[in-house]
Enzyme design. Structure first.
Site, short mmCIF file in Angstrom:
data_model
loop_
_atom_site.label_atom_id
_atom_site.label_comp_id
_atom_site.label_asym_id
_atom_site.label_seq_id
_atom_site.Cartn_x
_atom_site.Cartn_y
_atom_site.Cartn_z
N GLY A 170 0.87 -1.14 0.06
CA GLY A 170 0.00 -0.01 -0.09
C GLY A 170 0.71 1.45 -0.02
O GLY A 170 0.41 2.17 0.19
N ASP B 255 -1.18 -5.87 -7.89
CA ASP B 255 -2.44 -5.13 -7.96
C ASP B 255 -3.40 -6.31 -7.09
O ASP B 255 -3.78 -7.10 -7.53
CB ASP B 255 -3.02 -5.08 -9.38
N VAL B 256 -3.96 -5.80 -5.99
CA VAL B 256 -4.56 -6.65 -5.00
C VAL B 256 -5.82 -7.22 -5.69
O VAL B 256 -6.52 -7.88 -5.09
CB VAL B 256 -4.67 -6.12 -3.67
N VAL C 201 -4.46 -0.76 1.71
CA VAL C 201 -4.76 -0.61 0.53
C VAL C 201 -6.30 -0.14 0.31
O VAL C 201 -7.05 -0.71 1.11
CB VAL C 201 -4.81 -2.07 -0.21
N TYR D 74 -17.37 11.40 2.49
CA TYR D 74 -16.56 10.08 2.42
C TYR D 74 -17.51 8.98 1.63
O TYR D 74 -16.87 8.02 1.34
CB TYR D 74 -16.39 9.75 3.87
N LYS E 189 -15.15 0.64 4.43
CA LYS E 189 -14.48 0.55 5.67
C LYS E 189 -15.31 -0.08 6.82
O LYS E 189 -14.54 -0.50 7.76
CB LYS E 189 -14.04 2.12 6.07
N THR F 273 -2.27 13.05 2.77
CA THR F 273 -1.89 11.74 1.75
C THR F 273 -2.54 11.90 0.47
O THR F 273 -3.37 12.53 0.40
CB THR F 273 -2.42 10.35 2.67
#
Length: 259
Positions: free
Chosen positions: A13, A64-65, A92, A155, A162, A193
């Site tokens: 990540g 690439d997950v 990630v 969000y 999440k 970030t």
């Protein structure tokens, strides 16, 4: 300093030096751990390769997950190089811009599925692949955010995603606990970030969080890194299934405090 000498860890990540996972990788390495790092595609490699060189990563692999074969290849390389793994940092998340900026009500099925696959199922898949390599127990760590627990303006779809991630942490902790494998999440406060830059009103969020937080400031990404180090160490050997807030205390405040 916490000692991770002889430990083997995987960090997934890191996009650049501003990623929340980067200070964690620095702390892992400074504590003596050997690290494997990944990058997503050729465009990301020039930004991540210098960081891998800086910490002397033993393995530096594309991943690439969203593609199972990439994760399989990473863990196959770890099994061949080390024969085991002691900790994994999963940092990630991905969502289509139109779904992040639009209402949850209007999120497409395809966009929701993609966000869930990359942000949540990737942790489940990593747990599956790490389990046989964590022969002496281990630690799985992921990153979350307060939007999993309460509504955070803008969000949007990432709130439910999440929330699913945090629920997965609890179920994985339950299933893997008998093997001595701990699973925890760090709920990090707002920080500047790359991921946060895609959030509408991110500057306002940083300002409001600093005003409301009991510590009257925002977090430093290094504080997340030190917490990840703690969770990777034996100092938290009895901690699992937790969502540990590193947010200057914002999560304890009532939403009306922001008014």
């Amino acid at each position: 300093m916490l000692d991770l000498s002889g430990r083997k860890g995987l960090v997934i990540g890191i996009a650049n030096e501003h990623s929340l996972a980067w200070p964690a990788a620095l702390h892992f390495r400074q504590a003596g751990a050997d690290l494997a790092m990944t990058y997503v595609g050729d465009r990301a490699r020039p930004h991540v390769a210098p960081l891998a060189d800086r910490i002397g990563a033993s393995l530096f692999l594309p991943c690439d997950v969203g593609r199972d074969r990439d994760l399989d290849a990473v863990f196959d390389a770890i099994a061949k190089e080390w024969g085991r793994i002691d900790f994994v940092l999963h940092a990630v998340g991905k969502v289509r811009p139109e779904d992040l900026r639009g209402r949850l009500t209007d999120c497409s099925a395809e966009g929701f599925a993609e966000a869930m696959t990359v942000s949540v199922h990737s942790l489940i898949r990593m747990a599956h692949l790490a389990e046989p390599l964590m022969t002496d127990g281990g630690s799985l760590i992921t990153l979350s955010y307060l939007g999993a627990e309460r509504v955070v303006e803008h969000y949007n779809v990432m709130g439910p995603v999440k929330a699913a991630l945090e629920a997965s942490v609890r179920y994985l902790a339950h299933e893997l606990g008998p093997k001595g494998i701990r699973v925890n999440a760090i709920s990090a406060g707002p920080a500047a970030t790359r991921a946060a830059s895609g959030l509408v009103g991110s500057g306002d969020l940083l300002t409001a969080s600093a005003r409301v937080a009991p510590l009257r400031r925002n977090i430093d990404t290094d504080e997340v890194g030190r917490t990840a180090l703690l969770l990777a160490s034996d100092y938290t050997a009895a901690v699992t299934g937790e969502v540990l807030h590193v947010d200057a205390g914002v999560h304890i405040e009532s939403p009306v405090s922001a008014l």
